[in-house]
Design an enzyme around this catalytic site. Structure first.
Site, PDB file in Angstrom:
ATOM      1  N   GLU A  79       0.827  -1.212   0.000  1.00  7.47           N
ATOM      2  CA  GLU A  79       0.000   0.000   0.000  1.00  7.47           C
ATOM      3  C   GLU A  79       0.858   1.257   0.000  1.00  7.47           C
ATOM      4  O   GLU A  79       0.537   2.245  -0.682  1.00  7.47           O
ATOM      5  CB  GLU A  79      -0.923  -0.012   1.225  1.00  7.47           C
ATOM      6  CG  GLU A  79      -1.989   1.066   1.245  1.00  7.47           C
ATOM      7  CD  GLU A  79      -1.531   2.377   1.873  1.00  7.47           C
ATOM      8  OE1 GLU A  79      -2.248   3.377   1.739  1.00  7.47           O
ATOM      9  OE2 GLU A  79      -0.441   2.397   2.496  1.00  7.47           O
ATOM     10  N   GLU A  80       1.945   1.231   0.751  1.00 13.94           N
ATOM     11  CA  GLU A  80       2.763   2.427   0.905  1.00 13.94           C
ATOM     12  C   GLU A  80       3.488   2.818  -0.383  1.00 13.94           C
ATOM     13  O   GLU A  80       3.939   3.952  -0.515  1.00 13.94           O
ATOM     14  CB  GLU A  80       3.790   2.220   2.028  1.00 13.94           C
ATOM     15  CG  GLU A  80       3.195   1.967   3.397  1.00 13.94           C
ATOM     16  CD  GLU A  80       2.511   3.195   3.983  1.00 13.94           C
ATOM     17  OE1 GLU A  80       2.468   4.244   3.303  1.00 13.94           O
ATOM     18  OE2 GLU A  80       2.017   3.102   5.115  1.00 13.94           O
TER      19      GLU A  80
END
Length: 996
Positions: free
Chosen positions: A227-228
């Site tokens: 996600e990051e």
């Protein structure tokens, strides 16, 4: 006699007004601040719900955020993933799940037990995706290989069999997705971003697989990876067969490092109503509108779920303190079990409501692009009250209410005025009133216009001073709000209150009027009505619900003003009052009981005057009584008839009950209605505006470290502070000088040591503190951004830091490697960091690829860390590149390409490979180490020959000391008031140039 004091606790006298106002404000401000700064306590019972264990959740969090950075591309990331798989297996065994299916890293079937299938675990789905980086609006193509963990909990109403293996669309009842990501950034431990979300998902799996807790609708629990780096996990999930099953979702995130988990945003009112079931709901539509209008520039997995899958759902996240976000301060010791329980309890209630829903509201089928056709729902408006209640409504309902108030409010007031005028009791704006006609010599001045313009003067001056203070701070000490937001709010509130109080109190003392409260309410209504016009336009044209509090503002002011209008009915008829005044003035001429009034004298014939011919000094009211008292009455009549009061020497219980020197006709005004007006105006507006003020302050006060302009932060805080205190203006002239001091003591902030007993000194004390204090501390550390880049062919590397100009140089002074080197500073080149400074120097050489790694010779050089080959054919080029000891590589093109194809990638209409403007970067993420990426690109209307760019790989694992010495140095020597965070997907990027 005029009244100045009374033992009645509800009269509109200074003592009563001061005590009651102080009490109400103390309670309101204390509760609003307490709610904003605290988290509801976790229950003492560590197993409050079946299948939920808070002790286990906390221990899981300690394993996930175990003091190691675990971004994609680190060994620690793999360890966290393995731990989660083991934990899910333990939950299944503990709860006696009848069937459990496990897949290994290649998606191969491993084990199965007989029985009714309840739980299916997908350790890896083998999904790969290629798509444009749409959420950041950047010309970038992304390729990712899924490392997600998916858990399917079969619902009672779900289809039988392994329907995910079928190519046909799912035809049963829709399910619910709950999502969190288990990767962190390279510079953060990931306790609240997103460790708390991960352990919450684990506890939800445990609850819904516990005996007797199987949901009606099935659940997909997604623990995604990447996600990051650009929402890779959620984008990979789009390609998974399970993605066709859920039509609603709950996304769990962290954009802060503790506190309360609030509802960030929601797709519609219908799905938001399920979150309202939470025991401690928190959130405000303002955050949702901030995302909608692009004011919030970060992204969450909410985006691909809604835009690429067409799902409807909720985004719940931590939001403060932002100074710890993406730093090593986002660890377990800086969060607490209360925060874990806050997210867990709201998630549990929301999921229970969604999975047990019997309606068809969210049912749908995929369209030609694979997006779910479920309807869009209604635009929502929501806000919490003290974190205990949650108001949810539809935007079109708010719009209808806004239009109704805009139209009905003025009509109601106009009708009331007409009725009051017909009753001859309209004292506001009244001037002279003659006894019989305008030609009559005797008149009474009602002074009904007195005090009408005071609000404008007080409001304009107090607001101007408050805004100017914001400009002053932005110029002299712009980042003081970073750590001392309460000191800024205390300065704003005290300055505005002091100026407004001084003007209104002073004017009331010099020229008192009984209509000051009503006139201020009229101005407040006009102001709130104008604001409501803009709010209504925003609701209709921009679909924004953030102005809901202006609707409440206008409605409360209208109700308070309505009371002031009704008060006028209690006044005497104006004509009768004029007659009474003149009569009372005439009575002063006689000391005998039963003397005739001037009204009686007016009825006497002028022929009764026996004193000779009338002169211009002769009273018009002549008669026997006139002759007796002519000298006295004539002077009193002409002097007092031009005044608005009954003589003090007349015992008139009907009139002489007014306050001090206010108009005598105000004696019959109710003296208790002010309290009803205060209760209508203050509590609801202070609660709602106060919560918005503290929410927005906590959300934006530390964003200047990200490159945001600081002046809008101060102006927004100033405007909301003014709106917070504005409902008190009708009562300020009755408040004693003690209140401004008391009000400041509530906002102690960081200037508490220099608060004094005088309002002006308090303002000055907070102002001095805000102008000279150092803006950062251990609790509010200045964030700055790190990346190291190297030309692998030459071995030349630069460490680049981005941060606030001036303070960034102070940070760099602490680093030994920068000592004696030329420091190259300028404006940040990163497009998403406008407003920050960028400084570079030659950094310590990295060791991200160990000696003898995978058979490398001991004399290997930086060139060996990255190998690539490129071939061309017309306007197409094929790249083959491999980085050692990494999973992340990139391609940069000086001329944008029109198409991108990655080997092992797949195409999907929901995820176009290239945006409309083309791509100048290709980001490649692998699930395996040392992968060779093969990429084909095409340039439009040109040939590949002559094209230039770079090939690079990134390394993000800094857990082993000495791997990235430059980052180790930064962490070791940075000042205690600063904290480093990552600038890119990796901490170190090595690159080579290509030319074809």
């Amino acid at each position: 006699m005029a009244r100045t004091r009374s033992l009645n606790p509800f009269l509109f006298f200074p003592t009563q007004v001061t005590i009651l106002t102080v009490t109400i404000l103390t309670v309101l401000f204390a509760v609003v601040i307490w709610v904003a700064e605290t988290v509801p306590a976790a229950p003492s019972n560590k197993t409050p719900v079946a299948g939920v264990n808070l002790t286990e959740a906390w221990l899981d969090l300690e394993h996930v955020a175990n003091g190691l950075y675990h971004p994609w591309g680190s060994r620690a990331n793999e360890q966290v993933r393995e731990y989660l798989l083991r934990k899910i297996e333990e939950i299944g065994e503990r709860n006696g799940v009848e069937r459990k299916t496990i897949y290994d890293a290649n998606g191969t079937f491993v084990s199965e037990t007989d029985g009714v299938k309840v739980l299916n675990v997908f350790a890896s789905d083998g999904s790969n995706f290629t798509g444009a980086d749409g959420w950041r609006n950047s010309p970038t193509t992304m390729y990712g290989e899924s490392e997600n963990i998916l858990v399917y909990i079969r619902g009672e109403e779900d289809m039988e069999g392994d329907w995910w293996n079928s190519s046909a669309p799912y035809r049963g009842s829709s399910g619910v997705l709950v999502n969190a990501h288990f990767d962190s950034v390279p510079s953060g431990m990931g306790a609240t971003d997103d460790g708390v979300g991960v352990v919450t998902v684990l506890q939800l799996i445990s609850h819904f697989t516990a005996k007797g807790k199987q949901p009606k609708r099935g659940i997909v629990a997604l623990l995604n990876n990447g996600e990051e780096n650009g929402l890779y996990g959620a984008k990979s999930y789009v390609r998974h067969p399970l993605s066709q099953f859920p039509h609603t979702f709950l996304n769990l995130e962290g954009a802060g490092a503790g506190g309360r988990a609030i509802l960030f945003r929601s797709t519609d009112a219908e799905v938001t109503s399920f979150y309202a079931r939470s025991p401690y709901p928190s959130g405000n539509i303002i955050s949702g509108d901030g995302f909608k209008r692009g004011f919030v520039r970060s992204g969450t997995d909410y985006t691909p779920f809604t835009e690429e899958l067409g799902m409807r759902g909720l985004d719940v996240a931590f939001y403060k303190p932002r100074s710890r976000y993406h730093t090593n301060q986002d660890d377990v010791r800086n969060t607490n079990p209360d925060s874990v329980w806050h997210m867990l309890s709201s998630s549990l209630a929301t999921m229970q409501a969604l999975t047990s829903y019997d309606g068809k509201e969210f049912e749908g089928t995929p369209d030609k692009r694979g997006r779910l056709v479920t309807g869009t729902g209604s635009d929502a408006v929501w806000f919490d009250v003290f974190g205990l209640g949650f108001a949810v409504g539809k935007l079109n309902t708010l719009f209808a209410l806004s239009v109704t108030l805009l139209v009905a409010g003025p009509i109601i007031l106009i009708v009331l005025e007409v009725l009051i005028r017909k009753s001859d009791k309209w004292y506001p704006f009244a001037g002279k009133r003659y006894l019989r006609s305008s030609d009559d010599d005797e008149a009474v001045r009602l002074h009904g216009r007195r005090g009408f313009s005071r609000f404008l003067l007080a409001f304009v001056l107090s607001t101007a001073i408050t805004v100017l203070l914001g400009y002053l701070l932005a110029k002299v000490n712009p980042l003081i709000v970073y750590s001392s937001e309460y000191a800024v709010l205390a300065m704003y509130g005290s300055a505005w209150f002091a100026v407004a109080w001084f003007i209104l109190k002073g004017a009331s003392s010099i020229r008192p009027t009984a209509l000051q409260r009503m006139f201020i309410l009229i101005w407040l209504y006009i102001l709130s009505w104008v604001l409501l016009v803009f709010t209504t336009i925003g609701e209709n044209n921009l679909h924004l619900g953030s102005g809901y509090f202006f609707v409440i503002y206008n409605a409360s002011v209208l109700a308070a003003l309505f009371i002031s209008y009704l008060e006028l009915f209690a006044l005497p008829n104006v004509q009768k009052y004029v007659e009474h005044v003149l009569g009372a003035q005439g009575d002063t001429a006689s000391s005998r009981p039963g003397s005739r009034s001037s009204r009686q004298l007016l009825d006497q014939s002028d022929n009764t005057n026996d004193d000779g011919e009338a002169t211009e000094r002769t009273s018009l009211l002549r008669g026997r009584t006139n002759r007796i008292n002519q000298n006295t009455f004539t002077g009193l009549s002409r002097r007092r008839a031009d005044r608005d009061e009954v003589p003090d020497d007349v015992d008139d219980p009907y009139l002489n009950k007014h306050y001090i020197d206010e108009q005598a006709w105000s004696s019959s005004l109710p003296q208790w209605t002010w309290l009803l007006q205060l209760l209508l105006l203050a509590p609801i507006n202070i609660i709602i505006v106060g919560q918005i003020l503290l929410l927005l302050t906590a959300s934006i006060n530390q964003t200047p470290a990200d490159g945001n302009a600081v002046l809008p932060v101060y102006l927004l805080m100033a405007v909301l502070t003014i709106l917070l205190f504005l409902p008190l203006m009708p009562f300020l002239h009755r408040i004693t000088f003690h209140v401004p001091t008391f009000l400041f003591l509530i906002f102690v902030g960081k200037c508490k040591s220099i608060l004094t007993f005088g309002t002006s000194l308090t303002v000055l004390g907070c102002l001095i503190y805000n102008l000279v204090a150092f803006p950062f501390s251990r609790e509010a550390r200045l964030k700055y951004y790190f990346v190291q880049q190297m030309d692998l062919n030459s071995g030349v590397n630069n460490v680049t830091l981005l941060g606030v100009d001036g303070f960034l140089q102070d940070v760099i002074e602490e680093f030994p490697s920068a000592a004696g080197q030329p420091l190259h500073c300028g404006e940040a080149s990163a497009s998403n960091r406008n407003g920050l400074a960028e400084c570079k120097w030659h950094g310590l050489p990295p060791n991200v690829v160990p000696r003898n790694y995978n058979g490398l010779p001991s004399n290997s050089t930086y060139k060996d860390w990255l190998q690539f080959n490129v071939t061309k054919s017309g306007n197409t080029a094929s790249f083959s590149l491999q980085g050692l000891n990494t999973k992340i590589c990139r391609l940069y093109f000086d001329t944008k390409v029109s198409s991108v194809a990655v080997e092992e990638g797949s195409s999907d209409d929901r995820q176009p490979n290239v945006g409309d403007g083309g791509s100048n970067q290709v980001h490649l993420f692998s699930r395996t180490w040392d992968k060779t990426f093969n990429v084909n690109v095409t340039w439009e209307d040109t040939k590949a020959k002559g094209q230039t760019g770079r090939v690079s790989c990134l390394w993000s694992d800094a857990n082993q000391p000495g791997t990235i010495p430059a980052f180790d140095e930064v962490r070791r020597f940075e000042p205690v008031w600063s904290a480093v965070t990552k600038q890119d997907d990796g901490l170190f990027e090595g690159w080579k140039v290509f030319s074809i």
